[in-house]
Design an enzyme around this catalytic site. Structure first.
Site, mmCIF file in Angstrom:
data_model
loop_
_atom_site.group_PDB
_atom_site.id
_atom_site.type_symbol
_atom_site.label_atom_id
_atom_site.label_comp_id
_atom_site.label_asym_id
_atom_site.label_seq_id
_atom_site.Cartn_x
_atom_site.Cartn_y
_atom_site.Cartn_z
ATOM 1 N N ASP A 13 25.534 39.543 37.107
ATOM 2 C CA ASP A 13 25.179 39.282 38.498
ATOM 3 C C ASP A 13 26.494 39.212 39.248
ATOM 4 O O ASP A 13 27.305 38.324 39.011
ATOM 5 C CB ASP A 13 24.415 37.956 38.583
ATOM 6 N N ASP A 54 18.712 40.548 40.712
ATOM 7 C CA ASP A 54 20.080 40.590 41.235
ATOM 8 C C ASP A 54 21.107 40.842 40.138
ATOM 9 O O ASP A 54 22.279 40.510 40.296
ATOM 10 C CB ASP A 54 20.390 39.301 42.011
ATOM 11 N N TYR A 92 25.343 37.540 48.327
ATOM 12 C CA TYR A 92 25.315 36.149 47.881
ATOM 13 C C TYR A 92 25.846 35.995 46.454
ATOM 14 O O TYR A 92 25.371 36.661 45.531
ATOM 15 C CB TYR A 92 23.915 35.527 47.975
ATOM 16 N N GLN A 96 29.566 36.417 40.927
ATOM 17 C CA GLN A 96 28.982 35.203 40.324
ATOM 18 C C GLN A 96 29.242 35.054 38.822
ATOM 19 O O GLN A 96 29.652 34.007 38.352
ATOM 20 C CB GLN A 96 27.463 35.199 40.573
ATOM 21 N N ASP A 133 15.249 38.840 34.726
ATOM 22 C CA ASP A 133 15.965 38.089 35.766
ATOM 23 C C ASP A 133 15.301 36.733 35.939
ATOM 24 O O ASP A 133 14.089 36.600 35.770
ATOM 25 C CB ASP A 133 15.977 38.857 37.096
ATOM 26 N N TYR A 230 26.593 24.857 36.292
ATOM 27 C CA TYR A 230 25.594 25.856 36.648
ATOM 28 C C TYR A 230 26.200 26.919 37.571
ATOM 29 O O TYR A 230 26.722 26.608 38.621
ATOM 30 C CB TYR A 230 24.397 25.207 37.354
ATOM 31 N N LYS A 233 21.599 31.944 36.150
ATOM 32 C CA LYS A 233 20.985 32.007 34.826
ATOM 33 C C LYS A 233 21.536 33.187 34.024
ATOM 34 O O LYS A 233 22.141 34.096 34.575
ATOM 35 C CB LYS A 233 19.463 32.101 34.964
ATOM 36 N N ASP A 234 21.258 33.168 32.707
ATOM 37 C CA ASP A 234 21.815 34.193 31.814
ATOM 38 C C ASP A 234 21.192 35.558 32.084
ATOM 39 O O ASP A 234 21.835 36.579 31.944
ATOM 40 C CB ASP A 234 21.552 33.805 30.354
ATOM 41 N N ASP A 235 19.892 35.560 32.438
ATOM 42 C CA ASP A 235 19.193 36.811 32.732
ATOM 43 C C ASP A 235 19.452 37.849 31.632
ATOM 44 O O ASP A 235 20.143 38.853 31.851
ATOM 45 C CB ASP A 235 19.592 37.309 34.134
ATOM 46 N N SER A 244 8.270 54.673 13.372
ATOM 47 C CA SER A 244 8.662 54.907 11.975
ATOM 48 C C SER A 244 8.817 53.566 11.244
ATOM 49 O O SER A 244 7.862 52.823 11.163
ATOM 50 C CB SER A 244 9.926 55.765 11.951
ATOM 51 N N ARG A 267 17.025 27.912 41.067
ATOM 52 C CA ARG A 267 18.238 27.192 40.699
ATOM 53 C C ARG A 267 18.410 27.073 39.183
ATOM 54 O O ARG A 267 19.068 26.156 38.685
ATOM 55 C CB ARG A 267 18.274 25.814 41.369
#
Ligand code: 13P
Ligand code: 13P
Ligand code: MG
Ligand code: MG
Length: 367
Positions: A13, A54, A92, A96, A133, A230, A233-235, A244, A267
């Site tokens: 991100d 994002d 934004y 990040q 996400d 914080y 997030k890891d996303d 097979s 958040r």
């Protein structure tokens, strides 16, 4: 290394448009320019740039193997270049996930998420790349279990001779930085003791027990543990090989017909359902969510990525989406209460420590 191909999915991100909802096309275009140059120079065989919410996703094939400094450096440069565009547009959270300042040979631990696997291409090599996400590493535990260990999901475990021996799971303890392997079906119950707690234990890889070959790999980087606070997030992302000796494409997608509850959402501090959507719908807006997953399918041919096919762009997943929306509505009514809000130990990397510190003096003993 000849004959082997490496599939690297590296994501970050680096700025949202608008807020945390999606990637601005100019960022994607900038990343394409950087990767196209690398392809012209022979570093990449092929690539596809896309977005999940994002998060900017670099899907790359090459001949350099896992954890290659040139490939990781390339991804880092692409993210830096796209971050410059994000800064110009004042998007934004520009930059990040680029937590470290300077690239030092391996992008792991620097903020971006990484899933890579190296294999000898089969006569036909279908792969599915999942990208989420508004959720965290560990969100793949339940679907991976279903795909590779649950015969009620994967018929091939019962009726395909090439899958009947089962699969081996590599599980990482993301807090203690250690790993363990479980052979399924024999060790299913032991496996579940750990992966049922996805905030701490994440399935990193799955291997075929019949051939020893890699079947799946996920990104397990936990941003908050890297940054100590914080930042988003890891996303996570995940690559799964199909057909097979591996589950069929439909067996790999099937777990997502149930929108299981994951951590993330607003958040990064709430539980919500993981909604499977077409790529064009992967832009979370309601309460910055609910969490999304998209799935792109490719046939790999001499390292070329033949695709993508947008796998959740199927009305058969409408019911899962509707259910996810209902669960989202139900959970939202809890407002700031658990279990919508994450439990205390998971709030450790949010505003919680500041509030605790500020009020420390005001707590008094009760008789
Ligand atoms: P702000 O407090 O900067 O608005 O951030 C909230 C948020 O979006 C968390 O990532
Ligand atoms: P991302 O992790 O997708 O940036 O989301 C952050 C957030 O705080 C959303 O509310
Ligand atoms: Mg964001
Ligand atoms: Mg995101």
């Amino acid at each position: 290394m000849s004959g082997e191909v490496t599939l690297s999915v590296i994501k970050a991100d680096i700025g949202g448009w608008v807020g945390h909802s999606r990637i601005h096309p100019a960022l994607q275009e900038r990343a394409v320019e950087v990767l196209r140059d690398a392809q012209a120079q022979g570093l990449l065989v092929d690539f596809h740039v896309t977005a999940a919410g994002d998060d900017l996703q670099l899907i790359m094939t090459h001949r350099r193997g896992d954890d290659n400094p040139d490939i990781h450096g390339l991804a880092w440069r692409a993210f830096e270049a796209a971050t410059e565009v994000a800064r110009e547009l004042k998007l934004y959270g520009a930059g990040q996930d680029l937590i470290s300042d300077a690239f030092a040979g391996n992008i792991r631990g620097m903020g971006p998420g990484v899933a890579e696997m190296t294999f000898v291409e089969r006569a036909s090599e279908p792969v599915i790349i999942f990208m989420a996400d508004k959720t965290s590493a560990g969100a793949w535990n339940l679907p991976l279990y279903r795909m590779f260990a649950d015969p009620f999901n994967t018929a091939g475990l019962v009726i395909s001779p090439s899958m009947h021996q089962g699969f081996r799971f590599e599980v990482h303890d993301v807090k203690e930085h250690r790993r363990i392997f479980f052979d399924c079906p024999e060790e299913m119950y032991d496996l579940l003791v750990f992966i049922g707690a996805p905030a701490r234990f994440a399935v990193k890889r799955v291997f075929s027990r019949a051939t020893g070959e890699i079947a799946a790999v996920s990104s397990t980087e936990r941003l908050s543990l890297i940054a100590g606070r914080y930042v988003g997030k890891d996303d996570p992302v995940m690559i799964v090989r199909a057909q097979s000796q591996f589950p069929a494409v439909g067996e790999i997608l099937e777990p997502f017909a149930f929108p299981h509850i994951v951590e993330g959402w607003m958040r990064g501090s709430h539980h919500g359902p993981l909604m499977p959507v077409a790529a064009r719908e992967g832009n979370p807006t309601r309460f910055d969510g609910p969490p999304r997953v998209i799935a792109l399918g490719f046939q790999v041919a001499e390292g070329r990525l033949v695709g993508p096919v947008d796998m959740f762009d199927d009305p058969a997943f409408d019911e899962a989406r509707r259910r996810a929306a209902q669960v989202a509505e139900y959970l939202r009514r809890h407002g700031p209460f658990e279990p919508h809000r994450l439990p205390l130990e998971e709030m450790e990397y949010t505003t919680m420590p500041d509030v605790m510190k500020r009020l420390a003096e005001r707590w008094e003993p009760v008789a």
